[in-house]
Design a protein around this motif. Structure first.
Motif, PDB file in Angstrom:
ATOM      1  N   VAL A  17      17.550  58.952  63.677  1.00 43.60           N
ATOM      2  CA  VAL A  17      18.765  58.252  63.243  1.00 43.60           C
ATOM      3  C   VAL A  17      20.005  58.951  63.793  1.00 43.60           C
ATOM      4  O   VAL A  17      20.957  58.301  64.230  1.00 43.60           O
ATOM      5  CB  VAL A  17      18.807  58.166  61.705  1.00 43.60           C
ATOM      6  CG1 VAL A  17      20.197  57.750  61.225  1.00 43.60           C
ATOM      7  CG2 VAL A  17      17.765  57.181  61.205  1.00 43.60           C
ATOM      8  N   SER A  18      20.009  60.288  63.776  1.00 47.48           N
ATOM      9  CA  SER A  18      21.150  61.035  64.312  1.00 47.48           C
ATOM     10  C   SER A  18      21.339  60.731  65.791  1.00 47.48           C
ATOM     11  O   SER A  18      22.472  60.535  66.263  1.00 47.48           O
ATOM     12  CB  SER A  18      20.947  62.531  64.098  1.00 47.48           C
ATOM     13  OG  SER A  18      20.889  62.850  62.716  1.00 47.48           O
ATOM     14  N   ARG A  19      20.237  60.686  66.535  1.00 50.48           N
ATOM     15  CA  ARG A  19      20.319  60.396  67.972  1.00 50.48           C
ATOM     16  C   ARG A  19      20.818  58.963  68.206  1.00 50.48           C
ATOM     17  O   ARG A  19      21.708  58.736  69.041  1.00 50.48           O
ATOM     18  CB  ARG A  19      18.946  60.581  68.611  1.00 50.48           C
ATOM     19  CG  ARG A  19      18.878  60.154  70.070  1.00 50.48           C
ATOM     20  CD  ARG A  19      17.516  60.476  70.663  1.00 50.48           C
ATOM     21  NE  ARG A  19      16.441  59.920  69.869  1.00 50.48           N
ATOM     22  CZ  ARG A  19      16.046  58.646  69.944  1.00 50.48           C
ATOM     23  NH1 ARG A  19      16.654  57.795  70.778  1.00 50.48           N
ATOM     24  NH2 ARG A  19      15.042  58.210  69.200  1.00 50.48           N
ATOM     25  N   LEU A  20      20.288  58.005  67.470  1.00 53.44           N
ATOM     26  CA  LEU A  20      20.699  56.616  67.639  1.00 53.44           C
ATOM     27  C   LEU A  20      22.141  56.407  67.177  1.00 53.44           C
ATOM     28  O   LEU A  20      22.862  55.578  67.742  1.00 53.44           O
ATOM     29  CB  LEU A  20      19.761  55.696  66.849  1.00 53.44           C
ATOM     30  CG  LEU A  20      18.328  55.614  67.381  1.00 53.44           C
ATOM     31  CD1 LEU A  20      17.443  54.857  66.404  1.00 53.44           C
ATOM     32  CD2 LEU A  20      18.300  54.943  68.747  1.00 53.44           C
ATOM     33  N   ASP A  21      22.537  57.164  66.165  1.00 54.93           N
ATOM     34  CA  ASP A  21      23.919  57.061  65.694  1.00 54.93           C
ATOM     35  C   ASP A  21      24.899  57.489  66.784  1.00 54.93           C
ATOM     36  O   ASP A  21      25.945  56.854  66.981  1.00 54.93           O
ATOM     37  CB  ASP A  21      24.099  57.930  64.447  1.00 54.93           C
ATOM     38  CG  ASP A  21      25.510  57.850  63.904  1.00 54.93           C
ATOM     39  OD1 ASP A  21      25.884  56.803  63.359  1.00 54.93           O
ATOM     40  OD2 ASP A  21      26.249  58.854  64.042  1.00 54.93           O
ATOM     41  N   ILE A  45      16.002  50.871  66.335  1.00 48.52           N
ATOM     42  CA  ILE A  45      16.306  50.918  64.899  1.00 48.52           C
ATOM     43  C   ILE A  45      15.346  50.018  64.126  1.00 48.52           C
ATOM     44  O   ILE A  45      14.799  50.417  63.085  1.00 48.52           O
ATOM     45  CB  ILE A  45      17.765  50.489  64.652  1.00 48.52           C
ATOM     46  CG1 ILE A  45      18.733  51.532  65.208  1.00 48.52           C
ATOM     47  CG2 ILE A  45      18.019  50.296  63.154  1.00 48.52           C
ATOM     48  CD1 ILE A  45      20.186  51.103  65.157  1.00 48.52           C
ATOM     49  N   GLU A  46      15.126  48.818  64.609  1.00 50.27           N
ATOM     50  CA  GLU A  46      14.213  47.898  63.928  1.00 50.27           C
ATOM     51  C   GLU A  46      12.788  48.419  63.944  1.00 50.27           C
ATOM     52  O   GLU A  46      12.040  48.237  62.977  1.00 50.27           O
ATOM     53  CB  GLU A  46      14.284  46.510  64.573  1.00 50.27           C
ATOM     54  CG  GLU A  46      15.575  45.772  64.296  1.00 50.27           C
ATOM     55  CD  GLU A  46      15.858  45.650  62.808  1.00 50.27           C
ATOM     56  OE1 GLU A  46      14.942  45.264  62.056  1.00 50.27           O
ATOM     57  OE2 GLU A  46      16.980  45.957  62.384  1.00 50.27           O
ATOM     58  N   LEU A  79      21.071  46.344  72.752  1.00 50.63           N
ATOM     59  CA  LEU A  79      19.733  45.814  72.467  1.00 50.63           C
ATOM     60  C   LEU A  79      18.695  46.931  72.408  1.00 50.63           C
ATOM     61  O   LEU A  79      17.782  46.901  71.565  1.00 50.63           O
ATOM     62  CB  LEU A  79      19.339  44.783  73.517  1.00 50.63           C
ATOM     63  CG  LEU A  79      20.049  43.428  73.431  1.00 50.63           C
ATOM     64  CD1 LEU A  79      19.638  42.536  74.592  1.00 50.63           C
ATOM     65  CD2 LEU A  79      19.729  42.751  72.109  1.00 50.63           C
ATOM     66  N   ARG A  80      18.824  47.919  73.289  1.00 48.99           N
ATOM     67  CA  ARG A  80      17.878  49.043  73.257  1.00 48.99           C
ATOM     68  C   ARG A  80      18.007  49.811  71.947  1.00 48.99           C
ATOM     69  O   ARG A  80      16.994  50.150  71.321  1.00 48.99           O
ATOM     70  CB  ARG A  80      18.128  49.964  74.454  1.00 48.99           C
ATOM     71  CG  ARG A  80      17.667  49.414  75.788  1.00 48.99           C
ATOM     72  CD  ARG A  80      17.635  50.507  76.849  1.00 48.99           C
ATOM     73  NE  ARG A  80      18.979  51.050  77.088  1.00 48.99           N
ATOM     74  CZ  ARG A  80      19.816  50.580  77.986  1.00 48.99           C
ATOM     75  NH1 ARG A  80      19.470  49.536  78.732  1.00 48.99           N
ATOM     76  NH2 ARG A  80      21.003  51.149  78.166  1.00 48.99           N
ATOM     77  N   VAL A  81      19.228  50.083  71.534  1.00 54.42           N
ATOM     78  CA  VAL A  81      19.442  50.821  70.284  1.00 54.42           C
ATOM     79  C   VAL A  81      18.954  49.999  69.091  1.00 54.42           C
ATOM     80  O   VAL A  81      18.253  50.514  68.207  1.00 54.42           O
ATOM     81  CB  VAL A  81      20.933  51.184  70.124  1.00 54.42           C
ATOM     82  CG1 VAL A  81      21.193  51.776  68.743  1.00 54.42           C
ATOM     83  CG2 VAL A  81      21.354  52.170  71.202  1.00 54.42           C
TER      84      VAL A  81
END
Length: 438
Positions: free
Chosen positions: A230-234, A265-266, A259-261
């Protein structure tokens, strides 16, 4: 007595019997219990539960014990010198053997030997928890002495947790550690006049606390992994929003990155939804079982509730935090997607307006060109009409009126031009009116 004449719901009796299918064991001190919880390492909720049932049957056959009905998810019955209680849960199965008497050497594991070693090796899963409970009968003064003496050798003093429970009818003690033989150790010192069912409830609740605590803690490594992701995607999502705010990059590139992010996440949400839901249920069970013990402090020692608050609750808060952060990140990604969609819609509207303006300019130019062509057409048609009129009326006019052909041609120009112009004007008006009518 009036008997019901209505038909029963197909599940009425089955569901009512389910409420009474798992009674607490009735125990008499001194006695002991050996508890085992087995779970498949991955996708345990989707496992083939018939393998668990078959494993139970193999154990019962070792002792010549009767079988439960096919498809049963719980069983209670005599097993050798002990009494077996088996339960199948969504993710795991538990085996508990209760037996009278206690070994001279505390927590020697003698009772656990009722589970054959080769049978354990064939278990369809891995051990989640293994616990031994020693139940002794003694009065309050002896209990105090026991806690100050032998209990200090049974348990790690730093982690020792002890309290009076159920209106002072018993004292429970454990350190929630795993000994050299792979078992968690628990002790119950009961008052001489305690009832067998009450003692059974205390024992069962201790085993449930240990089992559901272990099941809940299985989520902690997953939560830590999710938190790192989550930290990386944030950071990636924040970078995308920053680029959008500064107007950097093409919309197609921004959309591809978003779309990649969003897809990752999904994937995290769907892959961990069951695990996060399960840990909430397990945590609630642990807290409830601790609460119903109605603990009272003994000798300044920490209570079970205090141990859970200091050691167990932080792990559960980590799991809840990972779940909440993941849900919040999913909502943020959705908001960014809406923002990008709005920006694309505005840009598309601007482009559409430019196209409409260009089309309007071309239509005006085409109209002017058409008017020019119409003017030229009037001239051309008039020219041919004047020529035809001169050829047609020239001989009679010269013979009858003495008007020469050039003079006749000049006389025909004005009326013919006006006539041609008027005729074309009427045709265009009729066509334009018909188009508007449609």
């Amino acid at each position: 007595m009036t008997q019901l004449t209505l038909d029963d719901h197909p599940d009425r009796y089955r569901l009512t019997n389910e409420l009474h299918a798992r009674p607490f064991p009735e125990l008499t001190a001194p006695c002991g219990a050996a508890h085992l919880a087995i779970k498949q390492p991955t996708r345990a909720s989707e496992r083939d539960k018939s393998e668990d049932f078959a494993h139970l049957i193999k154990l019962l056959d070792r002792y010549g014990a009767p079988h439960p009905p096919p498809g049963a998810n719980h069983y209670s019955g005599d097993l050798g010198r002990g009494f077996l209680k088996w339960e199948m849960h969504t993710e795991f199965v538990t085996y508990t053997i209760f037996a009278p008497g206690v070994a001279e050497r505390p927590f020697s594991g003698e009772l656990f030997s009722l589970f054959p070693a080769d049978w354990l090796a064939e278990a369809p899963g891995k051990v989640v928890t293994s616990a031994l409970i020693r139940v002794e009968r003694m009065d309050q003064e002896t209990t105090e002495s026991r806690l100050r003496g032998p209990a200090q050798q049974w348990f790690v003093p730093e982690s020792l947790t002890a309290s009076r429970v159920i209106d002072g009818e018993a004292v429970i003690a454990t350190d929630f550690r795993i000994d050299e033989n792979g078992h968690a150790r628990m002790a119950i010192f009961s008052q001489p006049d305690i009832g067998g069912r009450r003692l059974g409830r205390i024992t069962q609740r201790l085993l449930e606390i240990e089992t559901y605590k272990s099941m809940a803690l299985l989520t902690l490594p997953r939560a830590q992994t999710v938190a790192a992701a989550v930290s990386r995607l944030d950071r990636q999502l924040t970078a995308i929003v920053g680029d959008m705010a500064q107007g950097k990059g093409e919309d197609s590139e921004t959309l591809a990155a978003l779309l990649r992010v969003s897809a990752e996440i999904e994937h995290l949400s769907s892959a961990n939804a069951f695990r996060f839901g399960a840990v909430e249920a397990y945590e609630a069970i642990v807290n409830h079982r601790v609460q119903v013990l109605r603990e009272q402090r003994i000798g300044g020692r920490q209570l079970f509730g205090e141990f859970m608050m200091r050691r167990f609750d932080p792990a559960m808060r980590t799991c809840r935090s990972a779940k909440d952060r993941l849900n919040e990140l999913s909502l943020r990604a959705a908001r960014v997607a809406n923002l990008l969609r709005t920006r694309v819609d505005v840009e598309s509207q601007r482009q559409n307006n430019e196209i409409l303006a260009q089309m309007s300019e071309r239509a005006a130019l085409q109209l002017r060109l058409q008017e020019t062509v119409e003017g030229l057409s009037v001239v051309a048609i008039s020219y041919y009409a004047v020529s035809l009129g001169a050829y047609l009326l020239g001989p009679p006019a010269e013979k009858l009126a003495g008007i020469s052909k050039p003079v006749l041609t000049a006389l025909l120009v004005v009326p013919i031009v006006l006539g041609v112009w008027y005729a074309m004007h009427r045709v265009r008006a009729r066509l334009t009116g018909g188009a508007h009518g449609k």
